[in-house]
Design a protein around this motif. Structure first.
Motif, PDB file in Angstrom:
ATOM      1  N   ARG A   1       0.705  -1.171  -0.225  1.00  0.00           N
ATOM      2  CA  ARG A   1      -0.167   0.040  -0.048  1.00  0.00           C
ATOM      3  C   ARG A   1       0.964   1.270  -0.070  1.00  0.00           C
ATOM      4  NH1 ARG A   1      -4.762  -2.871   2.749  1.00  0.00           N
ATOM      5  NH2 ARG A   1      -5.952  -2.961   0.811  1.00  0.00           N
ATOM      6  N   VAL A   2       1.950   1.132   0.675  1.00  0.00           N
ATOM      7  CA  VAL A   2       3.006   2.293   0.587  1.00  0.00           C
ATOM      8  C   VAL A   2       3.190   2.586  -0.608  1.00  0.00           C
ATOM      9  CG1 VAL A   2       5.008   3.192   1.410  1.00  0.00           C
ATOM     10  CG2 VAL A   2       3.433   2.214   3.039  1.00  0.00           C
ATOM     11  N   LEU A   3       3.943   1.342  -1.437  1.00  0.00           N
ATOM     12  CA  LEU A   3       4.133   1.462  -2.899  1.00  0.00           C
ATOM     13  C   LEU A   3       3.165   2.297  -3.514  1.00  0.00           C
ATOM     14  CD1 LEU A   3       6.341  -1.806  -3.613  1.00  0.00           C
ATOM     15  CD2 LEU A   3       7.115   0.650  -2.734  1.00  0.00           C
ATOM     16  N   ALA A   4       2.119   1.893  -3.432  1.00  0.00           N
ATOM     17  CA  ALA A   4       0.764   2.435  -4.363  1.00  0.00           C
ATOM     18  C   ALA A   4       0.682   4.000  -3.657  1.00  0.00           C
ATOM     19  CB  ALA A   4      -0.417   1.436  -3.953  1.00  0.00           C
ATOM     20  N   ILE A   5       0.725   4.321  -2.846  1.00  0.00           N
ATOM     21  CA  ILE A   5       0.652   5.617  -2.444  1.00  0.00           C
ATOM     22  C   ILE A   5       1.561   6.415  -3.204  1.00  0.00           C
ATOM     23  CG2 ILE A   5       0.992   7.279  -0.533  1.00  0.00           C
ATOM     24  CD1 ILE A   5      -0.331   5.426   1.122  1.00  0.00           C
ATOM     25  N   LEU A   6       3.008   5.829  -3.238  1.00  0.00           N
ATOM     26  CA  LEU A   6       4.075   6.340  -3.874  1.00  0.00           C
ATOM     27  C   LEU A   6       3.883   6.428  -5.332  1.00  0.00           C
ATOM     28  CD1 LEU A   6       7.054   5.488  -1.331  1.00  0.00           C
ATOM     29  CD2 LEU A   6       5.772   7.579  -1.468  1.00  0.00           C
ATOM     30  N   GLY A   7       2.984   5.512  -5.895  1.00  0.00           N
ATOM     31  CA  GLY A   7       2.860   5.411  -7.422  1.00  0.00           C
ATOM     32  C   GLY A   7       3.902   4.604  -7.747  1.00  0.00           C
ATOM     33  N   ILE A   8       4.435   3.656  -7.297  1.00  0.00           N
ATOM     34  CA  ILE A   8       5.387   2.544  -7.594  1.00  0.00           C
ATOM     35  C   ILE A   8       4.856   1.253  -7.718  1.00  0.00           C
ATOM     36  CG2 ILE A   8       7.517   1.583  -6.911  1.00  0.00           C
ATOM     37  CD1 ILE A   8       8.241   4.020  -5.058  1.00  0.00           C
ATOM     38  N   ASP A   9       4.933   0.978  -9.055  1.00  0.00           N
ATOM     39  CA  ASP A   9       4.482  -0.515  -9.264  1.00  0.00           C
ATOM     40  C   ASP A   9       5.796  -1.262  -9.913  1.00  0.00           C
ATOM     41  OD1 ASP A   9       4.751   0.363 -11.877  1.00  0.00           O
ATOM     42  OD2 ASP A   9       2.730  -0.433 -12.412  1.00  0.00           O
ATOM     43  N   GLY A  10       7.028  -0.737 -10.031  1.00  0.00           N
ATOM     44  CA  GLY A  10       8.157  -1.314 -10.665  1.00  0.00           C
ATOM     45  C   GLY A  10       8.246  -0.987 -12.126  1.00  0.00           C
ATOM     46  N   THR A  11       7.178  -0.899 -12.739  1.00  0.00           N
ATOM     47  CA  THR A  11       7.530  -0.521 -14.125  1.00  0.00           C
ATOM     48  C   THR A  11       8.011   0.894 -14.546  1.00  0.00           C
ATOM     49  OG1 THR A  11       5.201   0.351 -14.403  1.00  0.00           O
ATOM     50  CG2 THR A  11       5.472  -2.018 -14.938  1.00  0.00           C
ATOM     51  N   GLY A  12       8.363   1.771 -13.593  1.00  0.00           N
ATOM     52  CA  GLY A  12       8.635   3.078 -13.754  1.00  0.00           C
ATOM     53  C   GLY A  12      10.146   2.987 -13.746  1.00  0.00           C
ATOM     54  N   GLY A  13      10.751   1.706 -13.125  1.00  0.00           N
ATOM     55  CA  GLY A  13      12.262   1.584 -13.223  1.00  0.00           C
ATOM     56  C   GLY A  13      12.771   1.991 -11.982  1.00  0.00           C
ATOM     57  N   GLU A  14      12.133   2.272 -10.761  1.00  0.00           N
ATOM     58  CA  GLU A  14      12.595   2.684  -9.627  1.00  0.00           C
ATOM     59  C   GLU A  14      13.332   1.485  -8.939  1.00  0.00           C
ATOM     60  OE1 GLU A  14       9.529   2.326 -10.124  1.00  0.00           O
ATOM     61  OE2 GLU A  14       8.639   4.308 -10.061  1.00  0.00           O
ATOM     62  N   THR A  15      14.311   1.821  -8.280  1.00  0.00           N
ATOM     63  CA  THR A  15      15.111   0.723  -7.429  1.00  0.00           C
ATOM     64  C   THR A  15      14.501   0.822  -6.080  1.00  0.00           C
ATOM     65  OG1 THR A  15      17.121   0.918  -8.812  1.00  0.00           O
ATOM     66  CG2 THR A  15      17.095  -0.409  -6.950  1.00  0.00           C
ATOM     67  N   VAL A  16      13.816  -0.127  -5.939  1.00  0.00           N
ATOM     68  CA  VAL A  16      13.204  -0.580  -4.496  1.00  0.00           C
ATOM     69  C   VAL A  16      13.225  -1.726  -4.053  1.00  0.00           C
ATOM     70  CG1 VAL A  16      10.837  -0.299  -3.504  1.00  0.00           C
ATOM     71  CG2 VAL A  16      11.108   1.137  -5.568  1.00  0.00           C
ATOM     72  N   SER A  17      13.552  -1.547  -2.675  1.00  0.00           N
ATOM     73  CA  SER A  17      13.320  -2.946  -1.989  1.00  0.00           C
ATOM     74  C   SER A  17      12.460  -2.885  -0.712  1.00  0.00           C
ATOM     75  CB  SER A  17      14.729  -3.249  -1.138  1.00  0.00           C
ATOM     76  OG  SER A  17      15.449  -2.265  -0.759  1.00  0.00           O
ATOM     77  N   VAL A  18      11.806  -3.890  -0.550  1.00  0.00           N
ATOM     78  CA  VAL A  18      10.589  -4.189   0.405  1.00  0.00           C
ATOM     79  C   VAL A  18      11.097  -5.372   1.177  1.00  0.00           C
ATOM     80  CG1 VAL A  18       8.229  -4.747   0.617  1.00  0.00           C
ATOM     81  CG2 VAL A  18       9.072  -2.957  -1.100  1.00  0.00           C
ATOM     82  N   ALA A  19      10.677  -5.134   2.540  1.00  0.00           N
ATOM     83  CA  ALA A  19      10.634  -6.415   3.191  1.00  0.00           C
ATOM     84  C   ALA A  19       9.326  -6.402   3.964  1.00  0.00           C
ATOM     85  CB  ALA A  19      11.745  -6.461   4.426  1.00  0.00           C
ATOM     86  N   MET A  20       8.501  -7.476   4.269  1.00  0.00           N
ATOM     87  CA  MET A  20       7.115  -7.432   4.743  1.00  0.00           C
ATOM     88  C   MET A  20       7.100  -8.476   5.839  1.00  0.00           C
ATOM     89  SD  MET A  20       4.558  -7.250   1.522  1.00  0.00           S
ATOM     90  CE  MET A  20       4.816  -8.462   0.601  1.00  0.00           C
ATOM     91  N   ASN A  21       6.724  -8.187   6.863  1.00  0.00           N
ATOM     92  CA  ASN A  21       6.275  -9.048   8.091  1.00  0.00           C
ATOM     93  C   ASN A  21       7.583  -9.568   8.535  1.00  0.00           C
ATOM     94  OD1 ASN A  21       3.250  -8.989   7.810  1.00  0.00           O
ATOM     95  ND2 ASN A  21       3.677 -10.113   5.769  1.00  0.00           N
ATOM     96  N   VAL A  22       8.585  -8.432   8.802  1.00  0.00           N
ATOM     97  CA  VAL A  22       9.888  -9.099   9.523  1.00  0.00           C
ATOM     98  C   VAL A  22       9.577  -8.891  11.017  1.00  0.00           C
ATOM     99  CG1 VAL A  22      11.198  -8.711   7.500  1.00  0.00           C
ATOM    100  CG2 VAL A  22      10.950  -6.925   9.050  1.00  0.00           C
TER     101      VAL A  22
END
Lengths: 151, 151
Positions: free
Chosen positions: B27-48
């Protein structure tokens, strides 16, 4: 490779899906039914530099191995992907995905007149080709962004 | 903390959004408009694992700093989040999100009869409360899963 370059770290056990085309990681998660709310521990790196792919995505799912059906669908959007099974931080199995010859009930044909999209009990069926996938019933060819047709 | 525990590694420069409630990273990615297709380098960890939150998510966006509007919206779904600005692998700024008193044009009121959802040129407006957000126009209170109402 240094910690900085790795971006996502090693996992103790689970599955690492590597060499996913840049920007497709969220689609891989969708195929696996993971949106985070199920509590799965998952790490994802998107658009990291790759020698052979330019940019690639990596998905690491802890404490889970994938079904063949899941791997088949992933192969449609990530034909070069490798599936690594990790136990106690070691890769115990490493497989390149193999695209199936056909997929049944996985994709929705975008042709509104196709028998598989009408109110008939006909499961979708696509032949997997080098250049895309083709509907067995109406010959519609899907070349790009196949993920959006996943049912 | 060891590399294994970190799960996602340090970034050279960009923004680290930490202490996101477990499962909310996409959801945070969605707020930032990031779905990966824009080429942004992003890393995510979930439920750590997190000492204070049980489980948390972390989002690292390289070479990007967030706007105040983006932080405001993130605060609605991640009131405990910290926003760390990283340059040359060092955290140069660390801020806890502050929930705004109200948000304008950010959320869609789920009440179909609300003036903001009808064909009127009225921008949505919600008061941000401890227990949720309340529509200024029709008093509808959103308590849970506020992210789904983001326009």
């Amino acid at each position: 490779m240094s910690d900085h370059q790795l971006r996502v770290s090693k996992i103790r056990s689970g599955t690492v899906i590597d060499h996913v085309p840049g920007g497709q990681a969220l689609r891989v998660l969708a195929i696996l039914g993971i949106d985070g709310t199920g509590g799965e521990t998952v790490s994802v790196a998107m658009n990291v530099p790759s020698d052979d792919m330019g940019a690639k995505d990596i998905v690491k799912v802890e404490d889970r191995e994938l079904s063949q059906a899941e791997v088949d669908v992933i192969s449609l959007i990530a034909p070069e992907a490798t599936i690594n099974i990790v136990r106690e931080f070691d890769v115990v199995e490493k497989n390149r995905v193999v695209r199936p010859e056909e997929v049944h009930g996985v994709l929705q044909c975008p042709n509104a007149n196709c028998i598989t999209t009408e109110a008939e009990p006909v499961e979708s069926e696509f032949t997997v080709l080098r250049e895309g996938v083709r509907c067995v019933y109406c010959d519609t060819l899907l070349r790009e962004d196949i993920a959006q047709y996943i049912q």
